[in-house]
Structures are given as C-alpha cells and as structure tokens.
Design a protein around this motif. Sequence first.
Motif, mmCIF file in Angstrom:
data_model
loop_
_atom_site.group_PDB
_atom_site.id
_atom_site.type_symbol
_atom_site.label_atom_id
_atom_site.label_comp_id
_atom_site.label_asym_id
_atom_site.label_seq_id
_atom_site.Cartn_x
_atom_site.Cartn_y
_atom_site.Cartn_z
ATOM 1 N N ALA A 52 20.604 10.232 11.894
ATOM 2 C CA ALA A 52 21.353 9.665 13.029
ATOM 3 C C ALA A 52 21.443 10.656 14.181
ATOM 4 O O ALA A 52 22.487 10.810 14.806
ATOM 5 C CB ALA A 52 22.739 9.204 12.589
ATOM 6 N N THR A 181 44.494 10.911 3.206
ATOM 7 C CA THR A 181 43.343 10.135 2.759
ATOM 8 C C THR A 181 42.673 9.426 3.929
ATOM 9 O O THR A 181 41.449 9.435 4.057
ATOM 10 C CB THR A 181 43.778 9.092 1.714
ATOM 11 N N PHE A 184 40.794 11.809 6.012
ATOM 12 C CA PHE A 184 39.522 12.141 5.356
ATOM 13 C C PHE A 184 38.470 11.059 5.608
ATOM 14 O O PHE A 184 37.324 11.351 5.936
ATOM 15 C CB PHE A 184 39.752 12.328 3.853
ATOM 16 N N LEU A 185 38.896 9.787 5.493
ATOM 17 C CA LEU A 185 37.927 8.699 5.608
ATOM 18 C C LEU A 185 37.543 8.399 7.052
ATOM 19 O O LEU A 185 36.371 8.222 7.373
ATOM 20 C CB LEU A 185 38.497 7.430 4.966
ATOM 21 N N LEU A 190 34.785 13.003 5.980
ATOM 22 C CA LEU A 190 33.758 12.511 5.069
ATOM 23 C C LEU A 190 32.407 12.484 5.762
ATOM 24 O O LEU A 190 31.387 12.837 5.178
ATOM 25 C CB LEU A 190 34.153 11.116 4.575
ATOM 26 N N ALA A 194 29.259 9.066 13.754
ATOM 27 C CA ALA A 194 27.955 8.423 13.906
ATOM 28 C C ALA A 194 27.325 8.076 12.560
ATOM 29 O O ALA A 194 26.468 7.202 12.484
ATOM 30 C CB ALA A 194 27.021 9.338 14.693
ATOM 31 N N LEU A 195 27.751 8.771 11.482
ATOM 32 C CA LEU A 195 27.139 8.533 10.177
ATOM 33 C C LEU A 195 27.899 7.514 9.343
ATOM 34 O O LEU A 195 27.439 7.112 8.279
ATOM 35 C CB LEU A 195 27.049 9.850 9.402
ATOM 36 N N LEU A 196 29.071 7.066 9.834
ATOM 37 C CA LEU A 196 29.836 6.071 9.080
ATOM 38 C C LEU A 196 29.113 4.726 9.140
ATOM 39 O O LEU A 196 28.424 4.425 10.111
ATOM 40 C CB LEU A 196 31.236 5.921 9.664
ATOM 41 N N PRO A 197 29.260 3.897 8.095
ATOM 42 C CA PRO A 197 28.666 2.552 8.134
ATOM 43 C C PRO A 197 29.261 1.753 9.288
ATOM 44 O O PRO A 197 30.386 2.039 9.716
ATOM 45 C CB PRO A 197 29.077 1.937 6.801
ATOM 46 N N SER A 198 28.516 0.760 9.766
ATOM 47 C CA SER A 198 28.951 0.067 10.983
ATOM 48 C C SER A 198 30.277 -0.656 10.798
ATOM 49 O O SER A 198 31.003 -0.852 11.761
ATOM 50 C CB SER A 198 27.863 -0.899 11.442
ATOM 51 N N TRP A 199 30.633 -1.046 9.560
ATOM 52 C CA TRP A 199 31.919 -1.740 9.399
ATOM 53 C C TRP A 199 33.095 -0.782 9.466
ATOM 54 O O TRP A 199 34.224 -1.183 9.703
ATOM 55 C CB TRP A 199 31.969 -2.535 8.089
ATOM 56 N N MET A 200 32.836 0.527 9.275
ATOM 57 C CA MET A 200 33.946 1.483 9.344
ATOM 58 C C MET A 200 34.174 2.020 10.755
ATOM 59 O O MET A 200 35.274 2.448 11.096
ATOM 60 C CB MET A 200 33.682 2.658 8.403
#
Lengths: 263, 263
Positions: A52, A181, A184-185, A190, A194-200
Amino acid sequence: MNHQGGWELIKNTWQSWLQHRGFFFLLAFGWMLPLLVYLFIWSAAAGDGSIAGLTQETLAGYYLILILTNQFTYATTNWTVGDTIRMGQISRWLIQPMSPLFHALSAEIAGKVVFMLFSIPVTGLLALIIQPQFNLTWSQGGLFLPAILVAWVLRFFWGYWLALLAFWATRADSLLTLQDTFIFLFGGHLAPLALLPSWMQPWARILPFRYMSAFPVEVLTGHLRHNEILWGFVIQAGWSLTAIILYRLVWSRGVRHYESVGG
Amino acid sequence: MFYIKLILAFFKTSTQSELAYRSNFFIRLLNSFLNLLTGVLSLVVIFNQVETLQGWDMPSALALLGIYLLLGALRELFIGPSLESVTGMDGEIWTGTFDFTLLRPVDKQFLLSFRHWRIFALFDLLLALVVLGAAMGLLGSDLSFGAVLSFILMLLAGLVLLYAALLAFSALVFWNSGFLFTWIINDLFQLARYPVSLYPNWLRLILTWIIPVGLMTTIPAQALIGTLSPWMTALTLLFSLSSLFAASILLQHGLRKYTSASS
C-alpha cells in the motif's frame, strides 16, 4: 485559584518519580513492544518491495515516531484516579486550595519526563538498527506540534472522564482497557490507516481513537493530503471539546455524589 | 500422591477466595473476549493485505495464535500467580513473609509453582481451545495423525520452556529484589504471538537461544502444519529439558542466597 501551589506539586511529583526510574522504564518497555511487533510484521509483509505504498523504511519511520507519540499521549494517570476515589484519598484533594486537576496533571507531567528518559534513547538506538526513512518538512513539523498536544489533551480528558465514573462504579477502570483496545485497533497501532481493510477505515476516521495517537504521526510523516489534515484537525478539536465537556459534567456530578467512608 | 492432594487443596482455596469477588468475573470475561478479539482481528487485517507471510497463511497463523492463547491461559492459571505471589510486586520476598513459605515441609520449587490458582483462566483456556479447533478445522485434510502427535509433544515442550523461563526470571529476584524481572518475560512473551521467522535476524536469534519465547509457539505450530523436521523436534525436546534443569539449579542457588527482608 492557586497556580503556584500547583506548579510546586508538579515539580515535586516528577522528582519523586525519578527515584523509581527502573519501575517506570519497565512500564515504558511494555508499551513499546506491541508497536514493535507490528512494525516487524508489516516490514516482513512489505519485503523488499512495498505494501500500500509503504516500504520497510517508511514503515520503520512511522512506527518509531508512533512509539514516541504514543508514549507522550498515553495518560497513565487515569489508571490511578479510580483508586484514589475508591480509597477515599480524593477527600484530601478536595480540601486543598487548588483545583484537584493539578494532582492528575502533576502525575501526567512527571510521567512524561520519566518515560521519555527511557523512550527517546531506546527509539534512537532502534533507529540505528532498523534504518528508518523520513521525509520531513518544516511545515509538517509545525503542524505536528499542535496535533500531538491536542492528541494528548483528547486522550487525557477522554480517559479522565471514564476514570471518574469510579464515583459510581467500582471497576470503571475496565473502560480504560476498552479504550486501549480501540486505540490499538483504530489508532494506527495494529496497522497504519492505509493498511486497514476498507470496512475499518471510515470507523477509524470518525472515532476519536486515531486522533489520540496516529493522527500526529500521519501529519509528520506526510501521509496526508491538505484537506485530510484540515478535516483531521477539525475532528480532533471536536472530540477534545466533547471530552472536556464530559469531564466537567462527570466531575461536578461525581463530587456531589461522593461520600467518603472510614475515619 | 501427596503432591496431587496438595494441588487440589491449593486449587480449592484459591477458587474460594476468588469467587468472593463476583463483579470481577464480568471484568475478566470482558478482558478475555477483548484479548481474543484483538488477536483474531489482527490476523484478519494482516491477511487482508497479504495471502501468505513467509510461508504462513491464515489457518497456520490462527493455529499459532491458538497456541499462544493456550500457553498464556496456562501461565495465567497457576504458574504466573504462584510465582508472582512470591517474587512479584509486594510479593513474599518484598514483605519478608517468604520465611514462612521456606519453613514448610514441601519441595520449594513445587510450592513456588503451584500454590495460587486463578480459576477464571479456565475460560481463557476454553477460548484458546476454540481458536485451536477452528484453525485445525481450516487446516483440515492437511492434518496427519503423526503431525497431531508431534504437535502435542511440542506443545508440552513449549509449556516446559515457558515455565523454565518464568522460573529462571523469578529466581533472579534473589540477586536483586527491587527489580520486577517477571515483567520483562511477560512483556517479551507478547512476541510469541507471531512466528519467530517474521522477525529480523538479530531479534530472531535472541528469541530462539537467549530468551526462547519464539520457540514456545512457533515450534508447536510448525509441528501441527507438518513443516518441523525430526531433528528440530529432538533438539527442542533436549533444549526444553535442559532449560528446566538450568532454571531449577538457578532457583536452588537463589534460595541459598535468600536472607529475610524484615527483622
């Protein structure tokens, strides 16, 4: 209001905390490790190429600055406020001729001094080993300062109003675990945003947690476009204001509700 | 037989004293779920970006997470609390009540390892088994009988390694009673969440030979997916048994150094 007394208290606390360096250095080490784990995981994922748009070197830059930023904005005090209320020691704060907020602030500043004495040299050493790459500009640096200060204000007051719920519930500190928590998320620990899935990603942009830790880092490392920075500041300021209002509300109601026991 | 009876008695008294704190139960439940959630979600985020990470795919990484949670739960069930109660913060060494422990007519290492139990960790154990079961379901047809057998053997070796490391770090308290050595190993254990091969070389060497947290989870996971060579199996067994032996010797030396803290 007695501000001089508050300043003396701040100085006193940090000098006494320095006496117990070893303990605080261990705490700082513990907070650093999870971030290092994900630095190594994403570096392994990037390999010799990029993921990414992030290479091993830019990932290293992101996470090393995040380690320092996270250490700076982490409000350790909030973990002890609940105990102070439960044990009834807060009675002593209430009768002193200064705002009880100074007690929390003194522990906060003492913490920053002691933890930075550990984190800055260790991060520097890590930088020598893993060779991060930064492309810093003066304007990014100038925007980083307000971003990290407001991030601290937001994280401190957000945790503080949660901790003050101890006026009603004895184990309110578990809400702080929940906050950690979420940071972290959604707060860039984590994975960089830019690397999180699109739903997050939309959740990360709306919820307050990114603005407590990752946002200043993104500003400094130049991951954001101009309007993203602008919107970031607006959302950050909005959440900070909310946190301060909630703190004042919970505090004034809580003190009225408070009754100490023992003798 | 005497020792089994003692363990049962310890388990019973620990359980009775813990069940007195009922609201703690829900907090524990929340923490267990958060731990599981972050673990699984981390894998979802990572494997949303990459198909495999140096040969590890989602099911095998999930198996490793299950092993990590399983070892963590066993540590939390008795090894951790028992050692902590002696060598941790406000432990018996600090307060000087260790004298009474030493006077008991039971093997000291046994007392140090099995005295305190946390019944709520059984729930963590259950969650870990669920994760492990799900991972084995995903691995499906790749599992052979021999692999499962070797997995169980290596899981025991991992547990022995974890126990030996915790025991050795706890024993260090006899040389410097003010330092929380067990915290370091607890922090480093977080690195066992992921395969040791993902870390940079210098860190991998440390986590394999000096503080073998890398071996504790990676080796059993490799045994399960069938990528562990027979000579590595033998070497791990040898290494774990000699670590146990070395840790016991260190503890014996430490015990001889012990002088009471109070007058």
